[in-house]
Design a protein around this motif. Structure first.
Motif, mmCIF file in Angstrom:
data_model
loop_
_atom_site.group_PDB
_atom_site.id
_atom_site.type_symbol
_atom_site.label_atom_id
_atom_site.label_comp_id
_atom_site.label_asym_id
_atom_site.label_seq_id
_atom_site.Cartn_x
_atom_site.Cartn_y
_atom_site.Cartn_z
ATOM 1 N N ASN A 1 -10.101 -10.740 -0.547
ATOM 2 C CA ASN A 1 -9.123 -9.691 -0.804
ATOM 3 C C ASN A 1 -9.879 -8.414 -1.143
ATOM 4 O O ASN A 1 -10.885 -8.443 -1.831
ATOM 5 C CB ASN A 1 -8.146 -10.095 -1.907
ATOM 6 C CG ASN A 1 -8.823 -10.527 -3.172
ATOM 7 O OD1 ASN A 1 -9.932 -11.036 -3.155
ATOM 8 N ND2 ASN A 1 -8.158 -10.335 -4.297
ATOM 9 N N GLN A 2 -9.362 -7.290 -0.622
ATOM 10 C CA GLN A 2 -10.030 -6.003 -0.772
ATOM 11 C C GLN A 2 -9.015 -4.925 -1.112
ATOM 12 O O GLN A 2 -7.843 -5.021 -0.753
ATOM 13 C CB GLN A 2 -10.757 -5.623 0.537
ATOM 14 C CG GLN A 2 -11.843 -6.571 0.962
ATOM 15 C CD GLN A 2 -13.052 -6.531 0.055
ATOM 16 O OE1 GLN A 2 -13.439 -5.467 -0.418
ATOM 17 N NE2 GLN A 2 -13.633 -7.683 -0.206
ATOM 18 N N ILE A 3 -9.485 -3.894 -1.782
ATOM 19 C CA ILE A 3 -8.657 -2.735 -2.088
ATOM 20 C C ILE A 3 -8.445 -1.966 -0.793
ATOM 21 O O ILE A 3 -9.382 -1.772 -0.011
ATOM 22 C CB ILE A 3 -9.329 -1.842 -3.147
ATOM 23 C CG1 ILE A 3 -9.451 -2.613 -4.445
ATOM 24 C CG2 ILE A 3 -8.561 -0.540 -3.334
ATOM 25 C CD1 ILE A 3 -10.260 -1.910 -5.505
ATOM 26 N N ALA A 4 -7.197 -1.516 -0.585
ATOM 27 C CA ALA A 4 -6.875 -0.823 0.657
ATOM 28 C C ALA A 4 -6.041 0.421 0.371
ATOM 29 O O ALA A 4 -5.288 0.471 -0.592
ATOM 30 C CB ALA A 4 -6.113 -1.749 1.597
ATOM 31 N N ALA A 5 -6.178 1.391 1.264
ATOM 32 C CA ALA A 5 -5.373 2.609 1.232
ATOM 33 C C ALA A 5 -4.860 2.849 2.641
ATOM 34 O O ALA A 5 -5.448 2.383 3.620
ATOM 35 C CB ALA A 5 -6.217 3.788 0.746
ATOM 36 N N VAL B 1 0.865 -1.176 0.000
ATOM 37 C CA VAL B 1 0.000 0.000 0.000
ATOM 38 C C VAL B 1 0.911 1.239 0.000
ATOM 39 O O VAL B 1 1.638 1.466 0.983
ATOM 40 C CB VAL B 1 -0.923 0.015 1.232
ATOM 41 C CG1 VAL B 1 -1.802 1.251 1.227
ATOM 42 C CG2 VAL B 1 -1.771 -1.254 1.292
ATOM 43 N N PRO B 2 0.913 2.034 -1.070
ATOM 44 C CA PRO B 2 1.749 3.234 -1.088
ATOM 45 C C PRO B 2 1.165 4.331 -0.192
ATOM 46 O O PRO B 2 0.023 4.249 0.241
ATOM 47 C CB PRO B 2 1.730 3.657 -2.559
ATOM 48 C CG PRO B 2 0.480 3.076 -3.113
ATOM 49 C CD PRO B 2 0.185 1.834 -2.312
ATOM 50 N N TYR C 1 -3.314 2.899 -3.808
ATOM 51 C CA TYR C 1 -4.048 1.729 -3.344
ATOM 52 C C TYR C 1 -3.199 0.466 -3.437
ATOM 53 O O TYR C 1 -2.377 0.310 -4.334
ATOM 54 C CB TYR C 1 -5.320 1.533 -4.183
ATOM 55 C CG TYR C 1 -6.237 2.720 -4.110
ATOM 56 C CD1 TYR C 1 -7.081 2.902 -3.031
ATOM 57 C CD2 TYR C 1 -6.246 3.685 -5.127
ATOM 58 C CE1 TYR C 1 -7.922 3.998 -2.947
ATOM 59 C CE2 TYR C 1 -7.087 4.784 -5.059
ATOM 60 C CZ TYR C 1 -7.910 4.930 -3.964
ATOM 61 O OH TYR C 1 -8.740 6.019 -3.881
ATOM 62 N N GLY C 2 -3.448 -0.419 -2.486
ATOM 63 C CA GLY C 2 -2.852 -1.740 -2.472
ATOM 64 C C GLY C 2 -3.960 -2.755 -2.247
ATOM 65 O O GLY C 2 -5.140 -2.459 -2.474
ATOM 66 N N GLU D 1 -3.045 6.519 7.516
ATOM 67 C CA GLU D 1 -2.134 7.542 8.025
ATOM 68 C C GLU D 1 -1.292 8.191 6.928
ATOM 69 O O GLU D 1 -0.477 9.055 7.210
ATOM 70 C CB GLU D 1 -1.210 6.924 9.081
ATOM 71 C CG GLU D 1 -1.972 6.378 10.268
ATOM 72 C CD GLU D 1 -1.119 5.487 11.164
ATOM 73 O OE1 GLU D 1 -0.208 4.800 10.650
ATOM 74 O OE2 GLU D 1 -1.375 5.492 12.370
ATOM 75 N N GLY D 2 -1.448 7.757 5.683
ATOM 76 C CA GLY D 2 -0.662 8.306 4.592
ATOM 77 C C GLY D 2 0.771 7.806 4.567
ATOM 78 O O GLY D 2 1.649 8.426 3.975
ATOM 79 N N LYS D 3 1.042 6.658 5.198
ATOM 80 C CA LYS D 3 2.383 6.066 5.214
ATOM 81 C C LYS D 3 2.364 4.803 4.361
ATOM 82 O O LYS D 3 1.364 4.072 4.338
ATOM 83 C CB LYS D 3 2.781 5.679 6.638
ATOM 84 C CG LYS D 3 2.871 6.830 7.600
ATOM 85 C CD LYS D 3 3.239 6.296 8.983
ATOM 86 C CE LYS D 3 3.219 7.383 10.022
ATOM 87 N NZ LYS D 3 3.445 6.864 11.374
#
Length: 179
Positions: free
Chosen positions: A141-145, A123-124, A128-129, A148-150
């Motif tokens: 499996n799910q799309i993730a962000a 996850v950047p 998205y990761g 905390e922006g890290k």
């Protein structure tokens, strides 16, 4: 009549033992060969209900024959009535509730808040990761962000902080306890 009762009783007991020991194996080996016996329109005609009723018929017949002075016809009639009641009880107290308790993999993405997950695609910081989340007896499996922006590396354990627009916002979690 006692021979009929004894044959039904032995047959019912043997069916129960065979289905208990070899049930799954036989079901896979026969792979639908006995589907023609299915009574889809009559849900109360389940094997457990029928064989249970036959076994109860036999047991009631034997007991009534040995411990009552009733005639053979009355004993057979009472045994049939007892078997019908027992079959109905088995159906309504066991078979039907078990049919309604099937496992389902259905879930709501919004209900995943607070769930632990594993990052499978990094996850950047902005982007998205992908994560794997355990849901019931399965995983999804799910799309993730990143919440905390890290950036979060692959293989990291994360917690779902919130869900927005079908995206899981996750944060890295440290499961090691410091002593």
């Amino acid at each position: 009549m006692e021979t009929l009762y004894m044959a039904c009783l032995i047959g019912g007991i043997l069916f129960a033992l065979v289905s208990l020991v070899f049930g799954d194996w036989l079901g896979q080996a026969l792979d639908g060969m006995l589907d023609f016996l299915s009574a889809d329109g009559l849900p109360f005609l389940q094997p457990m209900t029928l064989i249970g009723g036959i076994t109860v018929f036999a047991g009631a017949g034997i007991l009534l024959e040995r411990y009552s002075s009733l005639g053979a016809f009355v004993i057979a009639l009472l045994a049939v009535l007892i078997a019908i009641v027992a079959g109905a009880l088995v159906f309504f107290l066991y078979v039907r509730p078990m049919e309604n308790s099937e496992n389902s993999i259905a879930f709501s993405v919004n209900a995943l808040s607070g769930a632990l997950a594993e990052v499978i695609t990094p996850v950047p910081a902005k982007g998205y990761g992908e994560v794997l989340v355990k849901v019931g007896a399965g995983i999804t499996n799910q799309i993730a962000a990143s919440f905390e922006g890290k950036p979060i590396a692959s293989g990291t354990t994360v917690v779902v902080v919130e869900v927005k627009d079908d995206t899981l916002y996750v944060s890295e979690v440290d499961l090691h306890l410091n002593s």
